[in-house]
Design an enzyme around this catalytic site. Structure first.
Site, PDB file in Angstrom:
ATOM      1  N   HIS A  32       2.003 -17.946  12.878  1.00  0.00           N
ATOM      2  CA  HIS A  32       0.633 -17.662  12.437  1.00  0.00           C
ATOM      3  C   HIS A  32       0.536 -17.708  10.919  1.00  0.00           C
ATOM      4  O   HIS A  32       1.539 -17.639  10.218  1.00  0.00           O
ATOM      5  CB  HIS A  32       0.164 -16.294  12.949  1.00  0.00           C
ATOM      6  CG  HIS A  32       0.921 -15.132  12.365  1.00  0.00           C
ATOM      7  ND1 HIS A  32       0.714 -14.674  11.084  1.00  0.00           N
ATOM      8  CD2 HIS A  32       1.880 -14.341  12.891  1.00  0.00           C
ATOM      9  CE1 HIS A  32       1.502 -13.647  10.848  1.00  0.00           C
ATOM     10  NE2 HIS A  32       2.237 -13.432  11.930  1.00  0.00           N
ATOM     11  N   ALA A  36      -2.661 -10.028   4.793  1.00  0.00           N
ATOM     12  CA  ALA A  36      -2.501  -9.220   3.585  1.00  0.00           C
ATOM     13  C   ALA A  36      -1.197  -8.425   3.660  1.00  0.00           C
ATOM     14  O   ALA A  36      -0.529  -8.208   2.642  1.00  0.00           O
ATOM     15  CB  ALA A  36      -3.691  -8.283   3.413  1.00  0.00           C
ATOM     16  N   TRP A  37      -0.819  -8.013   4.852  1.00  0.00           N
ATOM     17  CA  TRP A  37       0.425  -7.259   5.015  1.00  0.00           C
ATOM     18  C   TRP A  37       1.642  -8.144   4.764  1.00  0.00           C
ATOM     19  O   TRP A  37       2.617  -7.684   4.188  1.00  0.00           O
ATOM     20  CB  TRP A  37       0.492  -6.634   6.407  1.00  0.00           C
ATOM     21  CG  TRP A  37      -0.398  -5.425   6.580  1.00  0.00           C
ATOM     22  CD1 TRP A  37      -1.532  -5.138   5.887  1.00  0.00           C
ATOM     23  CD2 TRP A  37      -0.204  -4.374   7.504  1.00  0.00           C
ATOM     24  NE1 TRP A  37      -2.075  -3.966   6.336  1.00  0.00           N
ATOM     25  CE2 TRP A  37      -1.272  -3.473   7.341  1.00  0.00           C
ATOM     26  CE3 TRP A  37       0.744  -4.110   8.484  1.00  0.00           C
ATOM     27  CZ2 TRP A  37      -1.403  -2.317   8.102  1.00  0.00           C
ATOM     28  CZ3 TRP A  37       0.610  -2.963   9.237  1.00  0.00           C
ATOM     29  CH2 TRP A  37      -0.449  -2.072   9.043  1.00  0.00           C
ATOM     30  N   GLU A 107       4.997 -10.730  18.581  1.00  0.00           N
ATOM     31  CA  GLU A 107       6.266 -10.609  17.878  1.00  0.00           C
ATOM     32  C   GLU A 107       6.949  -9.306  18.270  1.00  0.00           C
ATOM     33  O   GLU A 107       6.443  -8.544  19.092  1.00  0.00           O
ATOM     34  CB  GLU A 107       6.061 -10.703  16.368  1.00  0.00           C
ATOM     35  CG  GLU A 107       5.227  -9.596  15.754  1.00  0.00           C
ATOM     36  CD  GLU A 107       4.925  -9.876  14.294  1.00  0.00           C
ATOM     37  OE1 GLU A 107       5.620  -9.300  13.438  1.00  0.00           O
ATOM     38  OE2 GLU A 107       4.018 -10.662  14.012  1.00  0.00           O
TER      39      GLU A 107
END
Length: 176
Positions: A32, A36-37, A107
């Site tokens: 993907h 922001a993380w 994940e």
């Protein structure tokens, strides 16, 4: 994760994606786009974080590349926002293909480490950090986190199910 199934016409005419055996599905994995993380090294795991603008641009680049391949018939995606949005961007560019959500394509669940900045976890949660870096593949991460063996079993089971559904097609697969 998202999977793209492409009809296999068995005459070798479809570009660089070519299944050597018509009875098997070929699965290609793509991650993907950025969140922001990701940009701040914050651990996501199963927490539902959406793409940032850079991640949307990355997904568009992947979509453009995949749109030049033979027409896909379906996309499988993790149900998490970042993977699903990536899959939708690709689906749109590739002719509006159906996107199917599958939570088994998520994940690794990282338990108590989720939501924390990676470079701080050795200090803030040493027990979970030790489990994460352990060489023991059966080691679960405290707080409901998966071991590497559990992740492997879940993800390979999902891939096998998809592969069996599409054994007469060539498939592209998106991982997150």
């Amino acid at each position: 994760m998202a999977e793209f199934a492409i009809n296999n016409n068995n005459n070798g005419s479809h570009s660089s994606i070519n299944s050597p055996h018509p009875d098997y599905a070929e699965i290609v994995v793509v991650r993907h786009g950025e969140t922001a993380w990701n940009a701040t090294a914050k651990i996501q795991g199963h927490l539902d974080v959406e793409l940032n603008e850079n991640g949307r641009q990355q997904a568009a680049v992947v979509a453009d590349r995949l749109s030049r391949e033979p027409k896909a018939s379906v996309i499988y995606s993790s149900d998490l926002k970042r993977a699903f949005e990536t899959a939708l961007i690709v689906a749109s560019k590739c002719g509006g293909i159906e996107v199917v959500k599958d939570s088994d394509l998520r994940e690794r669940h990282l338990g108590d480490l989720q939501g924390h900045v990676f470079h701080e976890i050795a200090k803030t949660n040493p027990t979970a950090y030790k489990a994460f870096v352990s060489k023991n593949e059966d080691q679960e991460i405290p707080g409901g986190g998966e071991s590497l063996v559990q992740l492997y079993d879940r993800s390979t089971s999902a891939l096998l199910k998809i592969g069996l559904k599409h054994k007469d097609v060539v498939s592209l697969f998106k991982v997150h």
